[in-house]
Design a protein around this motif. Structure first.
Motif, PDB file in Angstrom:
ATOM      1  N   GLY A 144       0.793  -1.221   0.000  1.00 24.93           N
ATOM      2  CA  GLY A 144       0.000   0.000   0.000  1.00 24.93           C
ATOM      3  C   GLY A 144       0.827   1.272   0.000  1.00 24.93           C
ATOM      4  N   GLU A 145       2.137   1.158   0.063  1.00 24.22           N
ATOM      5  CA  GLU A 145       3.035   2.320   0.076  1.00 24.22           C
ATOM      6  C   GLU A 145       3.927   2.359  -1.165  1.00 24.22           C
ATOM      7  OE1 GLU A 145       2.890   4.631   2.295  1.00 24.22           O
ATOM      8  OE2 GLU A 145       1.733   3.717   3.906  1.00 24.22           O
ATOM      9  N   ALA A 146       4.271   1.195  -1.700  1.00 25.32           N
ATOM     10  CA  ALA A 146       5.141   1.129  -2.882  1.00 25.32           C
ATOM     11  C   ALA A 146       4.392   1.618  -4.122  1.00 25.32           C
ATOM     12  CB  ALA A 146       5.634  -0.295  -3.095  1.00 25.32           C
ATOM     13  N   ASP A 147       5.160   1.966  -5.152  1.00 19.76           N
ATOM     14  CA  ASP A 147       4.565   2.403  -6.416  1.00 19.76           C
ATOM     15  C   ASP A 147       4.249   1.232  -7.335  1.00 19.76           C
ATOM     16  OD1 ASP A 147       4.752   5.369  -6.112  1.00 19.76           O
ATOM     17  OD2 ASP A 147       6.886   4.891  -5.909  1.00 19.76           O
ATOM     18  N   SER A 148       4.966   0.126  -7.168  1.00 15.56           N
ATOM     19  CA  SER A 148       4.667  -1.057  -7.969  1.00 15.56           C
ATOM     20  C   SER A 148       5.171  -2.305  -7.270  1.00 15.56           C
ATOM     21  CB  SER A 148       5.285  -0.964  -9.368  1.00 15.56           C
ATOM     22  OG  SER A 148       6.685  -1.074  -9.312  1.00 15.56           O
ATOM     23  N   TYR A 149       4.622  -3.444  -7.712  1.00 17.85           N
ATOM     24  CA  TYR A 149       4.960  -4.741  -7.147  1.00 17.85           C
ATOM     25  C   TYR A 149       5.561  -5.632  -8.228  1.00 17.85           C
ATOM     26  CZ  TYR A 149       1.619  -3.142  -3.606  1.00 17.85           C
ATOM     27  OH  TYR A 149       0.960  -2.393  -2.656  1.00 17.85           O
ATOM     28  N   VAL A 150       6.651  -6.321  -7.888  1.00 20.36           N
ATOM     29  CA  VAL A 150       7.106  -7.435  -8.715  1.00 20.36           C
ATOM     30  C   VAL A 150       6.276  -8.635  -8.271  1.00 20.36           C
ATOM     31  CG1 VAL A 150       9.020  -8.980  -9.244  1.00 20.36           C
ATOM     32  CG2 VAL A 150       9.410  -6.511  -9.117  1.00 20.36           C
ATOM     33  N   TRP A 151       5.366  -9.053  -9.117  1.00 16.40           N
ATOM     34  CA  TRP A 151       4.265  -9.953  -8.765  1.00 16.40           C
ATOM     35  C   TRP A 151       4.443 -11.287  -9.473  1.00 16.40           C
ATOM     36  CZ3 TRP A 151      -0.057  -8.387  -5.789  1.00 16.40           C
ATOM     37  CH2 TRP A 151      -1.140  -9.260  -5.772  1.00 16.40           C
ATOM     38  N   SER A 152       4.230 -12.386  -8.771  1.00 19.94           N
ATOM     39  CA  SER A 152       4.349 -13.705  -9.383  1.00 19.94           C
ATOM     40  C   SER A 152       2.973 -14.311  -9.627  1.00 19.94           C
ATOM     41  CB  SER A 152       5.176 -14.640  -8.491  1.00 19.94           C
ATOM     42  OG  SER A 152       4.532 -14.839  -7.251  1.00 19.94           O
ATOM     43  N   SER A 153       2.896 -15.108 -10.673  1.00 19.68           N
ATOM     44  CA  SER A 153       1.651 -15.807 -10.997  1.00 19.68           C
ATOM     45  C   SER A 153       2.000 -17.112 -11.679  1.00 19.68           C
ATOM     46  CB  SER A 153       0.791 -14.956 -11.944  1.00 19.68           C
ATOM     47  OG  SER A 153       1.255 -15.062 -13.279  1.00 19.68           O
ATOM     48  N   PRO A 154       1.028 -18.021 -11.787  1.00 21.70           N
ATOM     49  CA  PRO A 154       1.250 -19.173 -12.683  1.00 21.70           C
ATOM     50  C   PRO A 154       1.469 -18.654 -14.100  1.00 21.70           C
ATOM     51  CG  PRO A 154      -0.702 -19.484 -11.306  1.00 21.70           C
ATOM     52  CD  PRO A 154      -0.288 -18.059 -11.138  1.00 21.70           C
ATOM     53  N   SER A 155       2.137 -19.422 -14.914  1.00 18.57           N
ATOM     54  CA  SER A 155       2.380 -18.994 -16.287  1.00 18.57           C
ATOM     55  C   SER A 155       1.061 -18.851 -17.037  1.00 18.57           C
ATOM     56  CB  SER A 155       3.288 -19.985 -17.001  1.00 18.57           C
ATOM     57  OG  SER A 155       2.633 -21.240 -17.124  1.00 18.57           O
ATOM     58  N   VAL A 156       1.057 -17.960 -18.015  1.00 21.00           N
ATOM     59  CA  VAL A 156      -0.119 -17.797 -18.861  1.00 21.00           C
ATOM     60  C   VAL A 156      -0.278 -19.021 -19.760  1.00 21.00           C
ATOM     61  CG1 VAL A 156      -1.186 -16.367 -20.650  1.00 21.00           C
ATOM     62  CG2 VAL A 156       0.107 -15.288 -18.793  1.00 21.00           C
ATOM     63  N   GLY A 157       0.842 -19.612 -20.160  1.00 20.68           N
ATOM     64  CA  GLY A 157       0.804 -20.839 -20.952  1.00 20.68           C
ATOM     65  C   GLY A 157       0.457 -22.032 -20.090  1.00 20.68           C
ATOM     66  N   SER A 158       0.679 -23.205 -20.613  1.00 23.66           N
ATOM     67  CA  SER A 158       0.258 -24.423 -19.910  1.00 23.66           C
ATOM     68  C   SER A 158       1.439 -25.246 -19.400  1.00 23.66           C
ATOM     69  CB  SER A 158      -0.588 -25.291 -20.851  1.00 23.66           C
ATOM     70  OG  SER A 158       0.154 -25.604 -22.021  1.00 23.66           O
ATOM     71  N   ASP A 159       2.622 -24.597 -19.247  1.00 19.85           N
ATOM     72  CA  ASP A 159       3.796 -25.374 -18.855  1.00 19.85           C
ATOM     73  C   ASP A 159       3.937 -25.537 -17.350  1.00 19.85           C
ATOM     74  OD1 ASP A 159       4.494 -22.869 -18.074  1.00 19.85           O
ATOM     75  OD2 ASP A 159       6.338 -22.743 -19.271  1.00 19.85           O
ATOM     76  N   GLY A 160       3.053 -24.906 -16.602  1.00 22.71           N
ATOM     77  CA  GLY A 160       3.086 -25.056 -15.149  1.00 22.71           C
ATOM     78  C   GLY A 160       4.163 -24.256 -14.459  1.00 22.71           C
ATOM     79  N   GLY A 161       4.825 -23.356 -15.170  1.00 20.69           N
ATOM     80  CA  GLY A 161       5.871 -22.549 -14.564  1.00 20.69           C
ATOM     81  C   GLY A 161       5.327 -21.325 -13.853  1.00 20.69           C
ATOM     82  N   LEU A 162       6.243 -20.440 -13.482  1.00 18.62           N
ATOM     83  CA  LEU A 162       5.933 -19.209 -12.764  1.00 18.62           C
ATOM     84  C   LEU A 162       6.298 -18.039 -13.665  1.00 18.62           C
ATOM     85  CD1 LEU A 162       5.067 -18.624  -9.721  1.00 18.62           C
ATOM     86  CD2 LEU A 162       7.475 -18.067  -9.352  1.00 18.62           C
ATOM     87  N   THR A 163       5.500 -16.964 -13.597  1.00 17.67           N
ATOM     88  CA  THR A 163       5.757 -15.772 -14.397  1.00 17.67           C
ATOM     89  C   THR A 163       5.735 -14.549 -13.495  1.00 17.67           C
ATOM     90  OG1 THR A 163       4.806 -16.771 -16.383  1.00 17.67           O
ATOM     91  CG2 THR A 163       4.925 -14.378 -16.337  1.00 17.67           C
ATOM     92  N   LEU A 164       6.603 -13.581 -13.782  1.00 19.55           N
ATOM     93  CA  LEU A 164       6.672 -12.344 -13.004  1.00 19.55           C
ATOM     94  C   LEU A 164       6.104 -11.182 -13.802  1.00 19.55           C
ATOM     95  CD1 LEU A 164      10.223 -12.603 -11.373  1.00 19.55           C
ATOM     96  CD2 LEU A 164       8.027 -13.401 -10.485  1.00 19.55           C
ATOM     97  N   TRP A 165       5.509 -10.225 -13.074  1.00 18.67           N
ATOM     98  CA  TRP A 165       4.855  -9.063 -13.672  1.00 18.67           C
ATOM     99  C   TRP A 165       5.231  -7.807 -12.898  1.00 18.67           C
ATOM    100  CZ3 TRP A 165       1.848 -10.470 -17.873  1.00 18.67           C
ATOM    101  CH2 TRP A 165       1.475 -11.825 -17.929  1.00 18.67           C
ATOM    102  N   GLY A 166       5.220  -6.687 -13.587  1.00 17.69           N
ATOM    103  CA  GLY A 166       5.294  -5.404 -12.920  1.00 17.69           C
ATOM    104  C   GLY A 166       3.894  -4.854 -12.774  1.00 17.69           C
TER     105      GLY A 166
END
Length: 267
Positions: A144-166
């Motif tokens: 709630g104080e930072a300007d952005s988050y380095v955010w993790s999610s499951p991959s958009v594809g179907s490989d079961g990996g992890l993906t990072l987002w700004g």
């Protein structure tokens, strides 16, 4: 002014008084963080060019070590910011790198899943050029104080990996629930919920499915070093949690290496 001189000045004038208030009243040290930005110390490790001379881990560690005795809350914010900025430096767009380098942008990590209640399951669904992220993240410093988050999610594809987002902090659908009693309010460490938050596909940091490798290569060395300089009493909350998640049955290979490295730092 050199960065040691700038840090000495900010420590004397801003951080030490703000640290006392943070400890006494549990208030986020906003004045200290803003002063670090104006002095160029938030942007110490980033440059506007991918091949710039940023990512100076030794300098960042020195800043964290000197800030820690004056204000542990500010030191915790710096740990998360510098670790997140390492991802931005390696994979972020030119504008975002420039904002971080200029000290106008505070980053933080949102990479630890919170399974409490089971109300928000982590997903990433792409529709055209937009990705809807749904998750509940815990142990987020400067929530709630930072300007952005380095955010993790499951991959958009179907490989079961992890993906990072700004993920921008102002994005609709992103909110910080009421902090539980006893939470370290001064560093604003809390849960952040996306229910969902929509980001452009270009907000992806790195390659789809390669997020865990990025955590290993870009985030882990920073957290280990920045936690090491302040001792075991001030280990970044994400480090232990990531170690536990990495050692789970769903994680193999790189995850086990992450768990082993993080466990060594926690001894």
């Amino acid at each position: 002014m050199s960065y040691p001189s700038a840090l000495h000045d900010v420590l004397d004038r801003i951080i030490a008084p703000a640290g006392e208030l943070a400890c006494q009243e549990g208030k986020f040290p906003r004045a200290a963080v803003m002063a670090l930005g104006r002095a160029g110390l938030l942007g110490l490790t980033c440059s506007t060019e991918p091949a710039g001379d940023g990512t100076d881990l030794a300098r960042a560690a020195e800043v964290v070590a000197r800030v820690m005795p004056a204000c542990p809350a500010t030191a915790a914010v710096l740990q998360s910011h510098y670790a997140a900025a390492a991802v931005v430096e390696a994979y972020g767009g030119r504008w975002l790198r420039g904002e971080v380098a200029a000290g106008r942008h505070l980053c933080t990590l949102a990479v630890v899943e919170d399974g409490a209640g089971g109300t928000v399951r982590s997903t990433a669904r792409r529709t055209g050029g937009v990705v809807a992220l749904r998750a509940r993240k815990r142990d987020v410093v400067a929530a709630g104080e930072a300007d952005s988050y380095v955010w993790s999610s499951p991959s958009v594809g179907s490989d079961g990996g992890l993906t990072l987002w700004g993920v921008p902090a102002h994005a609709p659908g992103l909110f910080v629930p009421a902090r539980p009693t006893g939470a370290p309010l001064a560093s604003a460490t809390s849960t952040v919920v996306a229910d969902p938050v929509r980001v452009p596909a270009e907000a992806m940091l790195g390659t789809d499915g390669e997020g865990f490798k990025i955590l290993l290569d870009a985030v882990l060395p920073w957290l280990l070093e920045l936690c090491g300089v302040v001792g075991s009493d001030a280990v970044h909350p994400s480090l232990g949690a990531l170690a536990r998640s990495a050692s789970g049955p769903a994680r193999t290979g790189d995850g086990q290496a992450f768990a082993a490295s993080a466990a060594m730092a926690l001894r």
